[in-house]
Scaffold this motif. Structure first.
Motif, PDB file in Angstrom:
ATOM      1  N   ASP A 513       0.816  -1.210   0.000  1.00  0.00           N
ATOM      2  CA  ASP A 513       0.000   0.000   0.000  1.00  0.00           C
ATOM      3  C   ASP A 513       0.850   1.261   0.000  1.00  0.00           C
ATOM      4  N   GLY A 514       1.848   1.286  -0.934  1.00  0.00           N
ATOM      5  CA  GLY A 514       2.706   2.464  -1.041  1.00  0.00           C
ATOM      6  C   GLY A 514       3.421   2.473  -2.364  1.00  0.00           C
ATOM      7  N   SER A 515       3.997   3.600  -2.715  1.00  0.00           N
ATOM      8  CA  SER A 515       4.720   3.698  -3.980  1.00  0.00           C
ATOM      9  C   SER A 515       6.172   4.121  -3.797  1.00  0.00           C
ATOM     10  N   ASP A 516       6.542   4.601  -2.596  1.00  0.00           N
ATOM     11  CA  ASP A 516       7.940   4.982  -2.406  1.00  0.00           C
ATOM     12  C   ASP A 516       8.694   3.811  -1.775  1.00  0.00           C
ATOM     13  N   VAL A 517       9.973   3.732  -2.080  1.00  0.00           N
ATOM     14  CA  VAL A 517      10.772   2.590  -1.630  1.00  0.00           C
ATOM     15  C   VAL A 517      11.646   2.937  -0.431  1.00  0.00           C
ATOM     16  N   THR A 518      11.291   3.998   0.282  1.00  0.00           N
ATOM     17  CA  THR A 518      12.119   4.419   1.410  1.00  0.00           C
ATOM     18  C   THR A 518      12.295   3.313   2.433  1.00  0.00           C
ATOM     19  N   ALA A 519      11.198   2.685   2.838  1.00  0.00           N
ATOM     20  CA  ALA A 519      11.279   1.616   3.831  1.00  0.00           C
ATOM     21  C   ALA A 519      12.054   0.422   3.281  1.00  0.00           C
ATOM     22  N   ALA A 520      11.850   0.106   2.000  1.00  0.00           N
ATOM     23  CA  ALA A 520      12.561  -1.012   1.379  1.00  0.00           C
ATOM     24  C   ALA A 520      14.057  -0.738   1.321  1.00  0.00           C
ATOM     25  N   ALA A 521      14.423   0.469   0.885  1.00  0.00           N
ATOM     26  CA  ALA A 521      15.835   0.822   0.814  1.00  0.00           C
ATOM     27  C   ALA A 521      16.470   0.820   2.196  1.00  0.00           C
ATOM     28  N   ALA A 522      15.718   1.252   3.208  1.00  0.00           N
ATOM     29  CA  ALA A 522      16.244   1.246   4.570  1.00  0.00           C
ATOM     30  C   ALA A 522      16.495  -0.174   5.053  1.00  0.00           C
ATOM     31  N   ALA A 523      15.636  -1.120   4.660  1.00  0.00           N
ATOM     32  CA  ALA A 523      15.832  -2.519   5.040  1.00  0.00           C
ATOM     33  C   ALA A 523      17.144  -3.057   4.476  1.00  0.00           C
ATOM     34  N   VAL A 524      17.459  -2.688   3.233  1.00  0.00           N
ATOM     35  CA  VAL A 524      18.720  -3.106   2.631  1.00  0.00           C
ATOM     36  C   VAL A 524      19.898  -2.411   3.311  1.00  0.00           C
ATOM     37  N   ASP A 525      19.741  -1.135   3.633  1.00  0.00           N
ATOM     38  CA  ASP A 525      20.803  -0.413   4.330  1.00  0.00           C
ATOM     39  C   ASP A 525      21.143  -1.067   5.666  1.00  0.00           C
ATOM     40  N   ARG A 526      20.137  -1.660   6.325  1.00  0.00           N
ATOM     41  CA  ARG A 526      20.361  -2.277   7.632  1.00  0.00           C
ATOM     42  C   ARG A 526      20.919  -3.687   7.532  1.00  0.00           C
ATOM     43  N   GLY A 527      21.029  -4.217   6.329  1.00  0.00           N
ATOM     44  CA  GLY A 527      21.594  -5.554   6.195  1.00  0.00           C
ATOM     45  C   GLY A 527      20.753  -6.540   5.430  1.00  0.00           C
ATOM     46  N   GLY A 528      19.586  -6.116   4.931  1.00  0.00           N
ATOM     47  CA  GLY A 528      18.769  -7.011   4.119  1.00  0.00           C
ATOM     48  C   GLY A 528      19.355  -7.220   2.739  1.00  0.00           C
ATOM     49  N   SER A 529      18.934  -8.301   2.094  1.00  0.00           N
ATOM     50  CA  SER A 529      19.384  -8.571   0.729  1.00  0.00           C
ATOM     51  C   SER A 529      18.493  -7.910  -0.302  1.00  0.00           C
ATOM     52  N   ALA A 530      17.189  -7.817  -0.036  1.00  0.00           N
ATOM     53  CA  ALA A 530      16.255  -7.202  -0.979  1.00  0.00           C
ATOM     54  C   ALA A 530      14.953  -6.900  -0.267  1.00  0.00           C
ATOM     55  N   ALA A 531      14.147  -6.030  -0.880  1.00  0.00           N
ATOM     56  CA  ALA A 531      12.839  -5.679  -0.327  1.00  0.00           C
ATOM     57  C   ALA A 531      11.919  -5.274  -1.464  1.00  0.00           C
ATOM     58  N   ALA A 532      10.613  -5.396  -1.226  1.00  0.00           N
ATOM     59  CA  ALA A 532       9.605  -5.060  -2.229  1.00  0.00           C
ATOM     60  C   ALA A 532       8.539  -4.178  -1.606  1.00  0.00           C
ATOM     61  N   VAL A 533       7.967  -3.298  -2.448  1.00  0.00           N
ATOM     62  CA  VAL A 533       6.854  -2.443  -2.020  1.00  0.00           C
ATOM     63  C   VAL A 533       5.726  -2.592  -3.032  1.00  0.00           C
ATOM     64  N   PHE A 534       4.591  -3.156  -2.609  1.00  0.00           N
ATOM     65  CA  PHE A 534       3.407  -3.299  -3.452  1.00  0.00           C
ATOM     66  C   PHE A 534       2.575  -2.030  -3.319  1.00  0.00           C
ATOM     67  N   GLU A 535       2.108  -1.504  -4.442  1.00  0.00           N
ATOM     68  CA  GLU A 535       1.303  -0.278  -4.397  1.00  0.00           C
ATOM     69  C   GLU A 535      -0.046  -0.485  -3.742  1.00  0.00           C
ATOM     70  N   THR A 536      -0.586  -1.687  -3.858  1.00  0.00           N
ATOM     71  CA  THR A 536      -1.922  -1.957  -3.315  1.00  0.00           C
ATOM     72  C   THR A 536      -1.834  -3.096  -2.294  1.00  0.00           C
ATOM     73  N   PRO A 537      -2.817  -3.184  -1.394  1.00  0.00           N
ATOM     74  CA  PRO A 537      -2.816  -4.280  -0.420  1.00  0.00           C
ATOM     75  C   PRO A 537      -2.882  -5.643  -1.107  1.00  0.00           C
ATOM     76  N   ILE A 538      -2.313  -6.633  -0.461  1.00  0.00           N
ATOM     77  CA  ILE A 538      -2.285  -7.991  -0.999  1.00  0.00           C
ATOM     78  C   ILE A 538      -3.341  -8.822  -0.298  1.00  0.00           C
ATOM     79  N   GLU A 539      -4.230  -9.434  -1.054  1.00  0.00           N
ATOM     80  CA  GLU A 539      -5.248 -10.292  -0.463  1.00  0.00           C
ATOM     81  C   GLU A 539      -4.575 -11.482   0.230  1.00  0.00           C
ATOM     82  N   PRO A 540      -5.152 -11.973   1.323  1.00  0.00           N
ATOM     83  CA  PRO A 540      -4.523 -13.060   2.084  1.00  0.00           C
ATOM     84  C   PRO A 540      -4.143 -14.276   1.238  1.00  0.00           C
ATOM     85  N   SER A 541      -5.020 -14.674   0.297  1.00  0.00           N
ATOM     86  CA  SER A 541      -4.701 -15.854  -0.512  1.00  0.00           C
ATOM     87  C   SER A 541      -3.481 -15.610  -1.383  1.00  0.00           C
TER      88      SER A 541
END
Length: 707
Positions: A513-541
C-alpha cells in the motif's frame, strides 16, 4: 607441513593421517583420511582434466572422505565413468576421482585398481588401491565471494585497469567457463585516492582486447562482456573488440546502439559456448542444440579446444536472430548513471552477467535519484528494460541497486527450503485472522519452517521484527509512508535505525500500500538482501502464494510479478531482482504453466528462473512422464509437451516445481486433484474461447505467464 602461500585460494596441511584441504576464500575445510601420514610434495595443477587452484602429491594405499555431496569417477582425461552411489570396483587404469563438498577436490591415480565402498550408508566413502601408489590431490575454491579488493580513483581510465582483472576469478577460458562454477566471484572494486590492484590479481591471457573511450559510460556498458571474455580493457578513440588474429569488431558509438550490440554479442557468444561444451566436463544432449544446430556453419564441440579468438571469429558468422529465442533471460539488467559511484557495482553485475545500460542526467540531480536501477530480463515486453533514473526516479517493476545489496548477501547464511522463518505484521485482528487462515489452508507452504502473525503490534514489536536478522522474510501490512510505519501505539521511523557492523534486517522485506521505496531501501541499508513495495494491499490468498514462492526459492521479482498479474498491481524493489530468500538443493526455481486445450488435455510450459544463487549457464531437465526430458539451459521457457490431468499430478508429485493453472498456483504440499484440474480447465475454456492450439518455442511462450 603447510604447502602454499598464506594468500592462496587453497591450502593443504597434513595432521597425522588427515590431509586438511582448506578453501581460504570460503573459510571452509574438507578432510581426507589416509592409511598413513602423507608426505606432501607440490604438484602441477595441469595434471588434472578439470581446473584446480593448487595440487600436492603423496603416497597412500587408501583415502577416505566423510563429508561430501557426491563423488564421481572419471578417466584421467576427464571422461565420466560413474557416480559412486553403491560399492564399486574399477579395473587397473588411470583415474581422476571428483569429490564435491565444501570445496571441490580431485584425486588422481595412475596404473591403479580402485575398490570403492561406504557410499551405501552414512559413513565415509573409502577408496582402496591395489597397492601403495602416488596420489595427486588438487582442489579448487568454490569462490562464491570476492578474494580481493581493488581500489580505484575517480578516473575512467584507471577503472579500465580494474575491469581488466575482473576475469581473474574465471578458472579457464575454454567454453567450459559458461558453467557458473568455473567463473568464481570477481574481485571487489572500491573508490579511493589511487589505483591499487592486489598482487594475486592478474589480467587473463586470452588474446582479446576491449577498447573503450575514456568515459564512464563506455566502461560500464562493456564491463560485463569484458569480464566474460577475460579481455584487457584499453582506451581508444572508438569502442571495439580486438582479437589476436588481427581482426577488429567495431562497435557503435551511439549509446543505446552500443548497448544493444554488446548485449547481442554477449548473448550469442555465451550461448554458443554452452553448445561447444556439450561434449566437455558434463556431456549433455541439449534441447537448444536440436533447435539451432542445423543452422550453424560449424559443429560447436569442434571449437572447444580452439583459442578464444578463433572461436569468436567463427561465432561472428552466426546471425544473432538464429540463437536469440534460446538465450536465457538475464536475471538482472542494470541501468546506471555515468558517475564514479556506480563503479563499485561492476563486479557484482559481472557475476550476474547483467547487461549494463547507462542513462545520463540532464542538469542537477535530485538527492533522491538512485545511482543504479535494475529490472529482471524475463520481464522484457512487460516493463521497460531500460528505466531512466532522470525521467522517473523509480519506475514500476524497477529495483534500486547499491553495493550493500550484494555485500549483505555475502554476509548472510542462505536459508534452505523448509527452514524459512517468516513474520507477518498486520494492522487489524480481523486481517490477521484471515492471514492465519489462508496461510494454513490447506497447510503452511512446505518451504516455511517457522512463522508468526502479529496483530496490531506496538512500536517495540515492530522495531524488533524489522531489525531481526534471523528472519528470512518479513511482511509489513502496516501503514507506511516515507519510511515511517504507523503502529498501535505510535510510529517507527525505519530510516533512523542505524545498521552499524551488524545485520539488522530480515533477508527479504515486503511492504504494501505504497509507492515509495524508502522503507525497502532502509531494510537493505540495515543488512537485508532485498525488499519489495506493493502499491496496493495484498489479499490473504495471494499473500500465501507470495510467501510460498519466496520460501520455494523463487526470485523476488518473479514472485511479486506472479502475485500481481491478476490485479495489475505495481511493485518496486530495493536490491537485485534475482534475490532469493531460500535455496532448494541448489536447483533453479521452476513454474509449470498448464494451459487447457480441452478439459482433459493441457499444453505445459516450464519456465525456470535464474537468480542470485542460480547463475547463467546451468542446465535442468524435466523428469516426469510424459514430458520431454531433454536438458535445457536454466532461465528459459519451453513447451515440454501435452498431457492429461494425471500427467499434471505427476509433475506436482515431484519435489520442487510450482504448478500454475490459469491464475491459481499450487505449491508442493498444496492439495491438487484431477477434479480441481478439470474444473480449472472448464473455467479457463469458458473465459477464453480463442485459445490457440499452435506450438510455441523460446520467448514466444512467455504469454503463458502473463494475463
Amino acid at each position: 607441513m603447510n604447502d602454499g602461500s598464506p594468500d592462496g585460494r587453497i591450502g593443504f596441511e597434513a595432521d597425522g593421517e588427515t590431509l586438511a584441504v582448506s578453501d581460504r576464500i570460503e573459510g571452509t575445510r574438507l578432510d581426507l583420511r589416509t592409511d598413513r601420514e602423507p608426505e606432501l610434495s607440490p604438484a602441477l595443477p595441469e595434471l588434472f582434466p578439470l581446473p584446480v587452484d593448487r595440487a600436492v602429491s603423496f603416497e597412500a594405499e587408501s583415502v577416505s572422505v566423510s563429508e561430501y555431496s557426491n563423488v564421481n569417477v572419471r578417466r584421467a582425461d576427464g571422461d565420466f565413468v560413474a557416480q559412486l552411489d553403491e560399492p564399486s570396483e574399477f579395473p587397473r587404469g588411470d583415474y581422476c576421482v571428483e569429490i564435491n563438498g565444501v570445496t571441490k577436490v580431485l584425486l588422481r591415480v595412475e596404473d591403479a585398481e580402485i575398490d570403492a565402498s561406504g557410499m551405501a550408508g552414512s559413513g565415509p566413502i573409502e577408496l582402496v588401491f591395489d597397492r601403495p601408489t602416488t596420489v595427486t590431490v588438487g582442489a579448487r575454491s568454490l569462490h562464491t565471494r570476492p578474494e580481493a579488493t581493488i581500489t580505484v580513483p575517480d578516473d575512467p581510465a584507471a577503472l579500465t585497469e580494474a575491469v581488466s582483472v575482473l576475469g581473474s576469478s574465471i578458472r579457464e577460458f575454454s567454453p567450459e567457463r559458461s558453467w557458473p562454477t568455473l567463473r568464481g566471484y570477481p574481485p571487489r572494486i572500491e573508490r579511493g585516492d589511487e589505483l591499487d590492484i592486489p598482487s594475486p590479481l592478474t589480467v587473463p591471457d586470452t588474446g582479446v582486447e576491449v577498447v573503450v573511450r575514456p568515459t564512464y559510460a563506455d566502461v560500464y556498458r562493456l564491463s560485463t562482456l569484458s569480464y566474460y571474455l577475460g579481455a584487457r580493457m584499453t582506451v581508444g578513440d572508438a569502442p571495439a573488440i580486438r582479437l589476436e588474429t588481427g581482426y577488429e569488431e567495431r562497435l557503435p558509438t551511439e549509446g543505446e546502439a552500443l548497448e544493444q550490440r554488446v548485449k547481442e554479442l554477449f548473448g550469442t557468444w555465451f550461448f554458443l559456448d554452452t553448445l561447444a561444451r556439450t561434449e566437455g566436463y558434463v556431456p549433455s544432449d541439449r534441447y537448444e542444440y536440436e533447435q539451432v544446430g542445423a543452422e550453424l556453419p560449424f559443429y560447436p564441440p569442434n571449437l572447444a579446444d580452439s583459442s578464444m579468438s578463433e572461436r569468436l571469429m567463427e561465432y561472428l558468422e552466426v546471425e544473432p536472430k538464429i540463437v536469440e529465442p534460446y538465450i536465457p533471460s538475464w536475471p538482472t539488467v542494470a541501468t546506471v548513471r555515468p558517475v564514479p559511484a556506480a563503479a563499485e557495482l561492476l563486479p557484482h553485475l559481472a557475476r550476474a552477467f547483467a547487461p549494463v545500460h547507462v542513462r545520463a542526467t540532464d542538469g542537477a540531480t535530485s538527492p533522491d535519484e538512485p545511482v543504479a536501477l535494475a529490472t529482471s530480463g524475463w520481464q522484457d515486453g512487460v516493463t521497460s528494460r531500460r528505466p531512466n533514473p532522470a525521467a522517473d526516479l523509480i519506475p514500476a517493476w524497477s529495483s534500486v541497486l547499491t553495493p550493500s545489496t550484494y555485500e549483505n548477501r555475502l554476509r548472510r547464511e542462505m536459508a534452505d527450503r523448509g527452514d524459512v522463518a517468516v513474520a507477518f505484521l498486520i494492522e487489524t485482528e480481523e486481517r490477521a485472522r484471515d492471514v492465519r487462515n489462508s496461510l494454513t489452508n490447506p497447510e503452511v507452504p512446505d518451504g516455511i519452517g517457522r512463522w508468526s502473525v502479529y496483530a496490531a503490534p506496538n512500536s517495540d514489536a515492530v522495531s524488533e521484527i524489522l531489525t531481526d536478522s534471523g528472519l528470512d522474510v518479513v511482511f509489513c501490512g502496516l501503514p507506511t509512508e516515507d519510511g515511517v510505519i504507523e503502529t498501535a501505539d505510535g510510529v517507527v521511523d525505519v530510516t533512523n535505525v542505524s545498521a552499524g557492523s551488524d545485520l539488522r534486517a530480515p533477508a527479504v522485506s515486503v511492504f504494501e500500500d505504497g509507492s515509495d521505496v524508502t522503507a525497502a531501501a532502509a531494510a537493505v541499508d540495515r543488512g537485508g538482501s532485498a525488499a519489495a513495495v506493493f502499491e496496493t494491499p495484498i489479499e490473504p490468498s495471494r499473500l500465501r502464494t507470495l510467501i510460498g514462492l519466496l520460501a520455494a526459492g523463487c526470485p523476488i521479482v518473479a514472485a511479486a510479478r506472479f502475485v500481481s498479474d491478476a490485479t495489475d498491481s505495481v511493485t518496486r524493489f530495493a536490491g537485485d531482482p534475482g534475490t532469493v530468500a531460500a535455496v532448494d538443493r541448489g536447483l533453479t526455481a521452476q513454474v509449470y504453466s498448464c494451459r487447457p486445450l480441452d478439459p482433459d488435455t493441457h499444453r505445459v510450459h516450464c519456465r525456470s528462473f535464474l537468480s542470485s544463487e542460480a547463475l547463467l549457464g546451468r542446465e535442468f531437465q524435466v523428469v516426469a512422464d510424459p514430458f520431454d526430458p531433454t536438458p535445457s539451459l536454466a532461465g528459459t521457457e519451453r513447451d515440454i509437451g501435452r498431457t492429461d490431468p494425471s500427467g499434471i499430478l505427476r509433475l506436482h508429485d515431484l519435489k520442487g516445481p510450482v504448478i500454475r493453472l490459469s491464475d491459481e498456483f499450487y505449491l508442493q504440499n498444496d492439495e491438487l486433484t484431477v477434479e480441481k484440474i478439470e474444473a480449472s480447465a472448464r473455467r479457463a475454456l469458458t473465459a477464453d474461447d480463442s485459445i490457440d492450439d499452435g506450438e510455441t518455442t523460446g520467448t514466444d511462450a512467455e504469454s503463458c505467464f502473463r494475463d
